[in-house]
Design an enzyme around this catalytic site. Sequence first.
Site, PDB file in Angstrom:
ATOM      1  N   LYS A 165       0.832  -1.218   0.000  1.00 45.24           N
ATOM      2  CA  LYS A 165       0.000   0.000   0.000  1.00 45.24           C
ATOM      3  C   LYS A 165       0.865   1.265   0.000  1.00 45.24           C
ATOM      4  CE  LYS A 165      -2.209  -1.083   3.778  1.00 45.24           C
ATOM      5  NZ  LYS A 165      -1.563  -2.370   4.037  1.00 45.24           N
ATOM      6  N   GLU A 191       1.775   6.457  11.564  1.00 43.86           N
ATOM      7  CA  GLU A 191       2.941   5.972  10.827  1.00 43.86           C
ATOM      8  C   GLU A 191       4.067   5.591  11.785  1.00 43.86           C
ATOM      9  OE1 GLU A 191       4.061   6.413   7.018  1.00 43.86           O
ATOM     10  OE2 GLU A 191       2.143   5.475   7.358  1.00 43.86           O
ATOM     11  N   ARG A 192       4.871   4.637  11.387  1.00 44.90           N
ATOM     12  CA  ARG A 192       6.105   4.370  12.129  1.00 44.90           C
ATOM     13  C   ARG A 192       7.092   5.509  11.826  1.00 44.90           C
ATOM     14  NH1 ARG A 192       4.281   0.020   9.518  1.00 44.90           N
ATOM     15  NH2 ARG A 192       3.682  -1.827  10.730  1.00 44.90           N
TER      16      ARG A 192
END
Length: 466
Positions: A165, A191-192
Amino acid sequence: MNSSYPKPNHTFKGTVTSVRGSVVDIEFPPENQPALHNQLITEGKEKIVIEVITHLQLGKVRGIALTGTQGLSRGSAVYDSGKPLMVPVGEQVLGRVFNVFGETIDGKDFNHDGEKWSVQQKPVTLNQLSTSSEILETGIKAIDVLAPLERGGKAGLFGGAGVGKTVLITEMIYHMVGKYEGVSIFCGIGERVREAEELYREISEAGVLDSTVMVFGQMNEPPGARFRIGHVALTMAEFFRDESKLDVLLMIDNIFRFVQAGSEVSGLMGEIPSRLGYQPTLASDLAELQERIANTVSGAITSIQAVYVPADDFTDPAVVHTFNHLSASIILSRDKAAQGLYPAIDSLRSESNMLAALIVGRRHYEVARQVRETLAHYEDLKDVIAMLGMEELSTEDQRVVNRARRLERFLTQPFFTTEQFTGQKGRMVTLEQALEGCERILDDEFYDYPERALYMIGTVDEVKHK
């Protein structure tokens, strides 16, 4: 980092009565009760920012902290800022990375002397919406042919973990910023930190950072910050659409994390969960965000949203409610990824409202229909092939299998953003070139060519060189 916290108003002082994780109850004098969505600020070196979510009773409010609550205790003084969350907008935000407070987090100075807008904007009214339907070309064959995107529409990239993705989203930024003279806004929800840093570096190296804004509510931040970061990105996008009259490409990664943050906030607020533990306000929370993404007569916000599918279960309430808002759904398949067919787009399950003869034209519609028919027929024959082998199929069925396997490989494409991993130069393919390639394969022009010759190429003319 610059400090964008509003200044506390010392005449409107409240007292903390309880702290439960990120949820804080505060008592104010009844005549000074803060409005919904106002920011409340503590004093001291480490300021704690709380957004008013609900009025419990006269003078008593409940808020959700947008920062950590370390050091906050019963009896702490809290001041009403008198305004909701405000973020900078305008040309100065281009090329920068922001957090939920509109502070830069890219380590560079930011002296913003322009406007600030509240993140609590209303959707545009019906009479301001544009009623025309236009196709937005992405340069990615599988999307442009089988699930074309709408300018000013919302497209979802659905898939489980590790099917591509984020790679697909970064490739679209690369293609579309170069092709369309507009602005790209990337919104990372949950998000990381590693992903955010990698994406910033890739966009910078691709030379498109100057027309891109990035906002992040990262995984380690409180749920209130992750829940609001989508509204921050939309506010910046709305300025470019309404004031600068530009087309905006809004990438959101990941809508499921937005729902998850809302679920955490809801649980902390003590609301009774609905099915599978989601918040009872799931539908309205999503609609509040999605309805602001629209196409007006002056400009358009086109949104491409990654949607994590928990355990590959497409009946999950978060996924079902997201489907309702989209004009195109691009389904990523783990089977395709396992076969090395990237982008791993499921051609039969991906769909778009734009794929109608009146919108895309008769030729495009017919080519897409024939490609789907061929691939669907091949899918039906797979069990027979597995049990009896290709030799037991009729001559016509063998030709269908031959076409389908070549179409599957032609719809793969090397990406610019993965060149360093694959060693293959990225390709951007126009819609005309993609349609021509599909037509020639359907006409059996490449019947005698090995399948491998059509794998990971751009235009179909590359087959003969390969």
